[in-house]
Design a protein around this motif. Structure first.
Motif, short mmCIF file in Angstrom:
data_model
loop_
_atom_site.label_atom_id
_atom_site.label_comp_id
_atom_site.label_asym_id
_atom_site.label_seq_id
_atom_site.Cartn_x
_atom_site.Cartn_y
_atom_site.Cartn_z
N VAL A 100 151.59 0.54 -38.26
CA VAL A 100 152.80 0.12 -38.97
C VAL A 100 153.25 1.23 -39.91
O VAL A 100 152.46 2.08 -40.34
CB VAL A 100 152.57 -1.18 -39.78
CG1 VAL A 100 152.19 -2.32 -38.88
CG2 VAL A 100 151.52 -0.97 -40.86
N LEU A 109 155.29 -7.80 -44.09
CA LEU A 109 155.64 -7.96 -42.68
C LEU A 109 155.25 -9.35 -42.21
O LEU A 109 154.22 -9.89 -42.62
CB LEU A 109 154.92 -6.92 -41.83
CG LEU A 109 155.22 -5.44 -42.11
CD1 LEU A 109 154.26 -4.55 -41.35
CD2 LEU A 109 156.66 -5.11 -41.74
N ARG A 110 156.06 -9.92 -41.34
CA ARG A 110 155.65 -11.17 -40.71
C ARG A 110 154.56 -10.85 -39.69
O ARG A 110 154.62 -9.83 -39.00
CB ARG A 110 156.83 -11.83 -40.00
CG ARG A 110 157.76 -12.58 -40.93
CD ARG A 110 158.61 -11.67 -41.79
NE ARG A 110 159.64 -11.01 -41.03
CZ ARG A 110 160.26 -9.89 -41.42
NH1 ARG A 110 159.92 -9.28 -42.54
NH2 ARG A 110 161.22 -9.37 -40.69
N GLY A 111 153.55 -11.71 -39.63
CA GLY A 111 152.42 -11.40 -38.77
C GLY A 111 151.89 -12.59 -38.01
O GLY A 111 152.16 -13.75 -38.35
N PRO A 124 151.97 -7.36 -36.25
CA PRO A 124 153.30 -7.66 -36.77
C PRO A 124 154.12 -8.44 -35.75
O PRO A 124 153.97 -8.26 -34.54
CB PRO A 124 153.90 -6.28 -37.02
CG PRO A 124 152.74 -5.36 -37.11
CD PRO A 124 151.70 -5.91 -36.18
#
Length: 395
Positions: free
Chosen positions: A332, A342-344, A355
């Protein structure tokens, strides 16, 4: 980030304590320690369906050499007129029933011939076997739940077991959620060119409720300063916090900023991505937190700044979500000087996180399938695959 988080947390004081019936306390935080007025169990009782005996009377009993005794009494659960057990006799007893004076063990029915007038014992029982002693779980006067404990099913069951019909709890924070924007349309209506369905209000009101608060949703406040203030003012006396989304950036029609900037709310840029434009303060004495309008920015801002403050105000001893460490499934990048969330997708079985979607603050689809936020520190610009990162579970 720490500075703005402290500002938001400082706006909200602890909500007052109220006494509520147990059935209404789920998810609330105790306002005072709960002590046990009685021991648990409150009397010696049987852990099994079987026969209360003197252990010496069944010593040596076995399949080959059973011991036979007369059954003098039946002791169902709830019996209060206990008859002492005489030497050389047995009492048939049910699970939870009080052990009669004189008995020091219970032989399970499976280890007998289940007789009702006379019973043959096929095994011995040591003193104390299958007897729940008074106070072995909770002693009288012990603190069984500390102030700040979140009340779930087990905690409410314990409170009931020690005889409490109601508890002192902090009431839920009351939050007015405003969504602004003349371009917003109610879901289900017909869209005109340039219009979008309003989603932030529903999302933030749900987030408030999930955090333990009460949410009132006021939708479709137009981009007009006078109308915004007119919609807001009558509701201020009944809420602990006003939470807005949108209208806080540097554009020409930032109604929230225009309406509140000169009236106690400070607008700033926070070193976080997504969610840089933020605002916090008091309007006519009522705490206000203003979040950016892009859906992901709004949701992440709520998680990072508002949720912990709401839970602390509601008396929760642990206001933050638990934090985990995980291994990055792919490399990342992150902007220097801003903490990125970050969306994960975190897989507890493997301990790895990947991610989901890009970093764009409008990508609501990826937010909806994410189960965590991946936190990248301010000083980090890139992390290779396999790096260890902090993870904040969302569910």
């Amino acid at each position: 980030m720490a500075e703005h988080r402290a500002t938001v947390a400082g706006l909200l004081g602890r909500t007052p304590a109220v006494r509520l019936p147990l059935a209404d306390c789920l998810g609330l935080a105790l306002a005072e320690d709960l002590t046990a007025p009685i021991p648990l169990p409150s009397f010696d009782n049987s852990a099994m369906d079987g026969y209360a005996v003197r252990s010496v009377d069944v010593a040596g009993a076995s399949q080959d050499r059973p011991v036979e005794l007369p059954v003098a009494e039946d002791v169902p659960a709830g019996r209060t007129d206990l008859v002492p057990l005489q030497p050389g006799t047995a009492h048939r007893i049910m699970t939870g029933a009080p052990v009669p004076p004189g008995a020091d063990a219970v032989v399970p029915v499976e280890h007998t011939d289940a007789g009702t007038e006379r019973v043959r014992f096929l095994s011995a029982a040591a003193p104390g076997r299958n007897v729940r002693k008074a106070g072995e779980d909770v002693t009288e006067g012990a603190t069984v739940l500390a102030a700040g404990t979140e009340l779930g099913p087990a905690q409410l069951g314990l409170a009931a077991a020690v005889g409490r019909a109601e508890l002192a709890v902090h009431r839920r924070p009351r939050v007015l959620v405003l969504s602004t924007g003349s371009e917003l349309v109610e879901p289900g209506a017909r869209l005109q060119p340039g219009q979008i369905y309003e989603s932030n209000g529903i999302m933030l009101a749900a987030a408030v409720r999930e955090a333990g608060g009460e949410a009132e949703l006021l939708r479709f406040v137009p981009d007009d300063v006078a109308e915004f203030r007119a919609a807001l003012s009558p509701r201020l006396s009944t809420v602990d916090l006003v939470l807005t989304s949108g209208g806080v950036s540097a554009g020409a029609y930032e109604v929230v900023k225009d309406a509140l900037a000169e009236h106690g709310v400070r607008f700033t840029k926070v070193a976080v991505q997504p969610g840089m434009p933020q605002g916090a303060g008091r309007y006519l004495g009522v705490p206000v937190v203003t979040l950016p309008g892009n859906p992901v920015s709004s949701h992440v801002s709520f998680e990072v700044f508002v949720r912990p403050a709401l839970r602390a105000a509601a008396g929760h001893a642990q206001p933050h979500r638990p934090r985990l460490s995980a291994e990055l499934a792919e490399a990342v990048r992150s902007p220097r000087g801003r903490r990125q969330y970050l969306r994960g997708d975190h897989d507890p079985a493997t301990g790895r996180v990947r991610p989901v979607g890009g970093p764009g603050s409008h990508l609501l689809g990826s937010l909806a399938v994410a189960n965590c936020l991946i936190e990248i520190p301010e000083q980090v610009t890139e992390l290779p695959q396999g790096s260890t990162v902090g993870v904040v579970p969302l569910r």
